[in-house]
Design a protein around this motif. Structure first.
Motif, PDB file in Angstrom:
ATOM      1  N   SER A  83      -6.482 -44.961   3.978  1.00  0.00           N
ATOM      2  CA  SER A  83      -7.460 -45.817   3.305  1.00  0.00           C
ATOM      3  C   SER A  83      -6.797 -46.947   2.534  1.00  0.00           C
ATOM      4  O   SER A  83      -7.356 -48.046   2.425  1.00  0.00           O
ATOM      5  CB  SER A  83      -8.334 -44.987   2.359  1.00  0.00           C
ATOM      6  N   ASN A 125     -14.215 -37.826   4.953  1.00  0.00           N
ATOM      7  CA  ASN A 125     -13.696 -38.918   5.770  1.00  0.00           C
ATOM      8  C   ASN A 125     -12.843 -38.394   6.916  1.00  0.00           C
ATOM      9  O   ASN A 125     -12.944 -38.845   8.058  1.00  0.00           O
ATOM     10  CB  ASN A 125     -12.870 -39.872   4.898  1.00  0.00           C
ATOM     11  N   GLU A 165     -15.626 -47.404   5.532  1.00  0.00           N
ATOM     12  CA  GLU A 165     -15.865 -46.329   4.588  1.00  0.00           C
ATOM     13  C   GLU A 165     -16.646 -45.207   5.272  1.00  0.00           C
ATOM     14  O   GLU A 165     -17.086 -45.335   6.416  1.00  0.00           O
ATOM     15  CB  GLU A 165     -16.625 -46.852   3.371  1.00  0.00           C
ATOM     16  N   THR A 192     -16.421 -42.340  -5.388  1.00  0.00           N
ATOM     17  CA  THR A 192     -15.424 -42.356  -4.318  1.00  0.00           C
ATOM     18  C   THR A 192     -16.074 -42.586  -2.963  1.00  0.00           C
ATOM     19  O   THR A 192     -15.538 -43.303  -2.114  1.00  0.00           O
ATOM     20  CB  THR A 192     -14.648 -41.019  -4.292  1.00  0.00           C
ATOM     21  N   GLY A 194     -14.914 -46.392  -2.842  1.00  0.00           N
ATOM     22  CA  GLY A 194     -13.602 -46.308  -2.217  1.00  0.00           C
ATOM     23  C   GLY A 194     -12.697 -45.322  -2.933  1.00  0.00           C
ATOM     24  O   GLY A 194     -12.938 -44.948  -4.081  1.00  0.00           O
ATOM     25  N   SER A 195     -11.640 -44.893  -2.245  1.00  0.00           N
ATOM     26  CA  SER A 195     -10.765 -43.846  -2.773  1.00  0.00           C
ATOM     27  C   SER A 195      -9.943 -44.314  -3.966  1.00  0.00           C
ATOM     28  O   SER A 195      -9.747 -43.560  -4.927  1.00  0.00           O
ATOM     29  CB  SER A 195      -9.836 -43.341  -1.667  1.00  0.00           C
TER      30      SER A 195
END
Length: 545
Positions: A66, A124, A143, A372, A376-377
């Motif tokens: 990622s 994911n 994502e 998250t 996003g991570s």
């Protein structure tokens, strides 16, 4: 012999998993195999834990993918170079943690927050692996929600033979674990699936295979990139370091306690640092501890790092002489192995337990999960860190405060040799803060003291005894608040005293100018009774001041 057999079992588990995790990270299979050689050897020789196994893992692999997806194309040479540089930065960060002896950071985590973050990464991985095993193309940069949509839209392109391999692999992995847990079922699945592909020529039916794996040992090198790119990689490297710290060092402690040996967090930081630098210099990527493999060697009876060394030697022999047998391993089987391995990380039972026992903690975990998932991570890591700080500050700012009038029930644990209800000392209030006094709780403590005196009636209180057993430290802000309290006490003609003061705390109080030669330190029932009998503090029995 037991250690050698544990090493063979570890090798059988690690090879398929590392190949799968390398694919998750967007790197060739060799990157996962190389992690089992030089990084493993260096780590095994320097770590304090006798059982902790180092390797690439699912969460770190997903973070690598990622964080690098927007910087280079997965599978390209530039992408691999960035992964090497990232591992080296992680290694340097661990070395700094070891240098400054920050091993206590191993305790700095919140389970709900970490759980919410990890579950998104696992989801994911699951979507990517399901797409891969079914032959559906999804964008690796997308994502989770986008990947899920692409997977659903591409279900009409499923390969029937791939689906058969996946179903068969999952059944063997789940069923075999219940029959004989010590059998390396992942290896059994890969061997059986490879034989099935070779015998039925399923490649012509659209079943993807691993393809040729370059032979030879890992070659030492150093990633050459622009300085600006090194700086760009720092945030993701920091995120990887935080995750490895939370998952890795806290994993070693239960095994050490269970098997009766000691570990050193700072030495473990050193081992992680050297291992990651070795990974970056030998064409691999970020390594951390492996929960599943550590559990496997413990169940096999291993109590040393010898199985890790056996695994490193076995992987090296495979790279030298046996890479040809890897070329026909079907990707659906690898995906099935990885998917089954990460199922325990989904956190279903943990979230259920939080819901039943700690609704507030459940809410925090869900919030971190949603951030998250939709942002996003990397942002998830930042939010997790901030929430940890907020959670810690909230708890520290509201510690337990025991306020007890001496004419009432003091309680057995408040002062030495004071049985419950045995003291009758009118005009004396005893108060205790069950924490150090610092900026977050100083105002609350001062208000509690003033409130206790005002509730009893300021004209009826002559002495305030502060039990210092749990107050191990005072910072400048706490000292300023306490100085203001002393002024208020003086205006109301209430004399402060300190009970059960630790030597280091007494020294701290003197440096902060909160004590003088008239300060009283009552330590027992007689001292408190003396306070109530006579307002002249200098007349206390010898040894009480």
């Amino acid at each position: 012999m037991r250690e050698l057999l544990a090493g063979v079992s570890l090798l059988a588990i690690a090879i398929p998993l590392n190949i799968g995790y390398a694919q998750i990270a967007g790197l060739p299979a060799t990157a996962g195999l190389y992690a089992l050689v030089l990084p493993t050897i260096i780590y095994a020789l320097t770590v304090s834990s006798r059982q902790l196994v180092v390797s690439v893992d699912a969460v770190a692999s997903a973070l690598v993918a990622s964080s690098l997806a927007g910087l280079a194309i997965a599978g390209s040479a530039d992408y691999a170079t960035l992964a090497l540089a990232q591992a080296i930065i992680v290694g340097i960060m661990f070395l700094l943690l070891a240098m400054f002896r920050l091993g206590f950071l191993a305790n700095f985590r919140s389970k709900p927050i970490l759980l919410g973050f990890v579950v998104v990464l696992v989801l994911n991985i699951m979507v990517s692996q399901v797409a891969k095993v079914l032959g559906v193309h999804v964008d690796s940069v997308a994502e989770f929600t986008e990947k899920l949509g692409q997977l659903i839209m591409g279900l009409n392109t499923i390969s029937v033979f791939s689906l058969l391999i996946v179903v068969g692999s999952v059944l063997v992995l789940l069923g075999g674990r219940r029959l004989h847990a010590v059998v390396p079922w992942a290896l059994v699945v890969l061997v059986a699936a490879t034989a099935f592909v070779l015998l039925t020529n399923d490649q012509q039916a659209g079943v993807a295979v691993l393809r040729e794996v370059p032979a030879g040992p890992p070659r030492l090198s150093w990633p050459v990139i622009e300085w600006s790119m090194w700086l760009v990689l720092i945030p993701s490297a920091l995120a990887l370091t935080m995750v490895s710290t939370a998952e890795g060092l806290l994993l070693s402690r239960p095994y050490a306690e269970k098997r009766g040996y000691k570990t050193s967090p700072n030495r473990d930081f050193l081992a992680f640092g050297l291992g990651n630098i070795a990974a970056g210099a030998s064409a691999s990527f970020t390594v951390g501890s492996s929960t599943s493999r550590t559990a496997a060697v413990d169940q096999a009876g291993s109590r040393t790092q010898l199985p890790s060394l056996v695994m490193a030697l076995g992987t090296l022999l495979l790279l030298l002489f046996g890479t040809g047998i890897l070329a026909d391993i079907p990707s659906p089987a690898i995906g099935a192995v990885v998917s089954v391995a990460i199922i325990p990380l989904l956190g279903i039972r943990e979230f259920e337990e939080l819901w039943r026992k700690y609704r507030c903690e459940f809410t925090v975990g869900v919030f971190c999960f949603l951030v998250t998932l939709f942002v996003g991570s990397i942002m998830g890591i930042i939010v997790a860190f901030v929430l940890t700080l907020v959670n810690m500050a909230k708890r520290a700012s509201n510690p337990a405060v025991d306020v007890l009038q001496a004419s009432g029930d003091l309680g057995e644990s408040l002062l030495d040799d004071v049985p419950a209800g045995s003291v009758s000392a009118p005009g004396v209030i005893v108060i205790r803060l069950a924490a150090p006094l610092f900026f977050a709780n100083s105002d609350m403590f001062v208000q509690a003291e003033r409130g206790a005196i005002e509730s009893a009636g300021p004209d009826l209180v002559d002495h305030l005894v502060i039990d210092m057993e749990a107050m191990t430290d005072i910072d400048v802000t706490g000292a300023e608040s306490f100085a203001g309290l002393q002024t208020w006490l003086s205006e109301h003609q209430v004399a402060p005293s300190f009970s059960r003061v630790r030597p280091e705390a007494k020294h701290r109080l003197r440096r902060l100018e909160l004590l003088d030669e008239h300060t009283v330190f009552p330590t027992n029932r007689a001292a408190i009774a003396a306070l109530s009998r006579d307002n002249r503090l200098s007349d206390l029995p010898p040894g009480e001041a």
